[in-house]
Design an enzyme around this catalytic site. Structure first.
Site, PDB file in Angstrom:
ATOM      1  N   CYS A 112       7.303  -2.422   2.014  1.00  0.00           N
ATOM      2  CA  CYS A 112       8.585  -3.054   1.691  1.00  0.00           C
ATOM      3  C   CYS A 112       9.530  -2.082   0.975  1.00  0.00           C
ATOM      4  CB  CYS A 112       8.374  -4.331   0.893  1.00  0.00           C
ATOM      5  SG  CYS A 112       9.863  -5.362   0.840  1.00  0.00           S
ATOM      6  N   HIS A 220       4.891  -7.575   4.193  1.00  0.00           N
ATOM      7  CA  HIS A 220       3.987  -7.612   3.039  1.00  0.00           C
ATOM      8  C   HIS A 220       2.560  -7.961   3.458  1.00  0.00           C
ATOM      9  CE1 HIS A 220       6.764  -7.238  -0.423  1.00  0.00           C
ATOM     10  NE2 HIS A 220       7.662  -7.680   0.445  1.00  0.00           N
ATOM     11  N   GLU A 222      -0.119  -7.129   2.020  1.00  0.00           N
ATOM     12  CA  GLU A 222      -0.980  -7.331   0.851  1.00  0.00           C
ATOM     13  C   GLU A 222      -1.149  -8.808   0.516  1.00  0.00           C
ATOM     14  OE1 GLU A 222       2.982  -7.894  -0.866  1.00  0.00           O
ATOM     15  OE2 GLU A 222       2.181  -6.448   0.586  1.00  0.00           O
TER      16      GLU A 222
END
Length: 257
Positions: A112, A220, A222
């Site tokens: 990001c 994203h 994660e």
């Protein structure tokens, strides 16, 4: 299980009457559970840090996402307050760290804000408020107080055939989340596009002819690494590259003894 060290970027935040250098837990969890590495937080002190010493001690670098944006003065952009917030101490740390990691062949994963830092570090520019461009999708998070809703997987991106990420996901489309309001404008030197959204927004890049894994993604992974296979795949690929780098360094040390 051996966990090679990976340097993780930090944001500078003010709360509880202290200045903190911190990273969101999701990135640290993903580093441990997804990539199988030991995350080490790097404080954002810019040129007061010896990046060569750091990169001689770790086997990977992860540049995290953040609410802050790269300061436009670093790429000739418009530094209006509404294009913020900014974190100049982080910029002064991550940009040289990114360049040094690429130069030394240390595996790099930029997420990001990280992909935007990677682009700026290599001479590229960023576009603000991309949802206002004609023909653009709205890449911002849905309005919600629920983080799972804000980070919901809802957007299709197309992986370029023959790209680095095609080796991770296969060529074609994958579904990701989207939580950003600015993106890559002019691509930095040495970067190549790995994936795009339906409106042409650059969603992933890699460093051409890199000595090691060097990839940035605009989404994203994660957040859903424990439940989404595509999110896990990018961290596993990064972890594999980190372990390969660690093994190569160990082999060099052994040969020198």
């Amino acid at each position: 299980m051996h966990q090679p060290l990976v340097a993780i970027s930090t944001d500078v935040r003010q709360f509880e009457n202290y200045t903190w250098h911190a990273a969101p837990q999701q990135y640290l969890e993903a580093a441990i559970a997804g990539a199988g590495v030991f995350p080490v937080l790097v404080p954002s002190f810019g040129d007061r840090l010896d990046f060569d010493q750091l990169l001689a001690s770790v086997d990977g670098v992860m540049v995290t996402g953040s609410k802050s944006n790269v300061h436009p003065s670093l790429y000739g952009g418009d530094a209006r307050e509404e294009n913020g917030p900014y974190d100049p101490a982080r910029d002064a740390t991550t940009l040289p760290l990114i360049r040094k990691a690429i130069e030394r062949g240390v595996p790099l994963l930029a997420i990001c804000r990280g992909i935007q830092e990677l682009n700026v570090a290599l001479g590229g520019t960023l576009a603000a408020e991309i949802q206002e461009r004609e023909g653009s999708l709205d890449h911002r998070a849905p309005v919600s107080d629920n983080q799972d809703e804000r980070f919901a997987i809802r957007q299709n991106v197309t992986i370029k055939p023959g790209s680095c990420l095609a080796g991770v996901f296969g060529a074609g489309d994958i579904m990701v989340n989207s939580v950003h309001r600015q993106g890559i404008d002019r691509l930095g030197s040495k970067l190549q596009v790995e994936a795009v959204a339906a409106d042409g927004t650059v969603e992933a890049v890699s460093v051409r002819d890199a000595r090691g894994f060097a990839v940035g993604v605009q989404w994203h992974p994660e957040y859903w690494v424990s439940s989404d296979s595509a999110s896990l795949k990018i961290f596993r690929a990064f972890g594999d590259a980190v372990r390969l780098h660690a093994a190569a360094r160990a082999s060099v040390r052994t040969a020198a003894e």
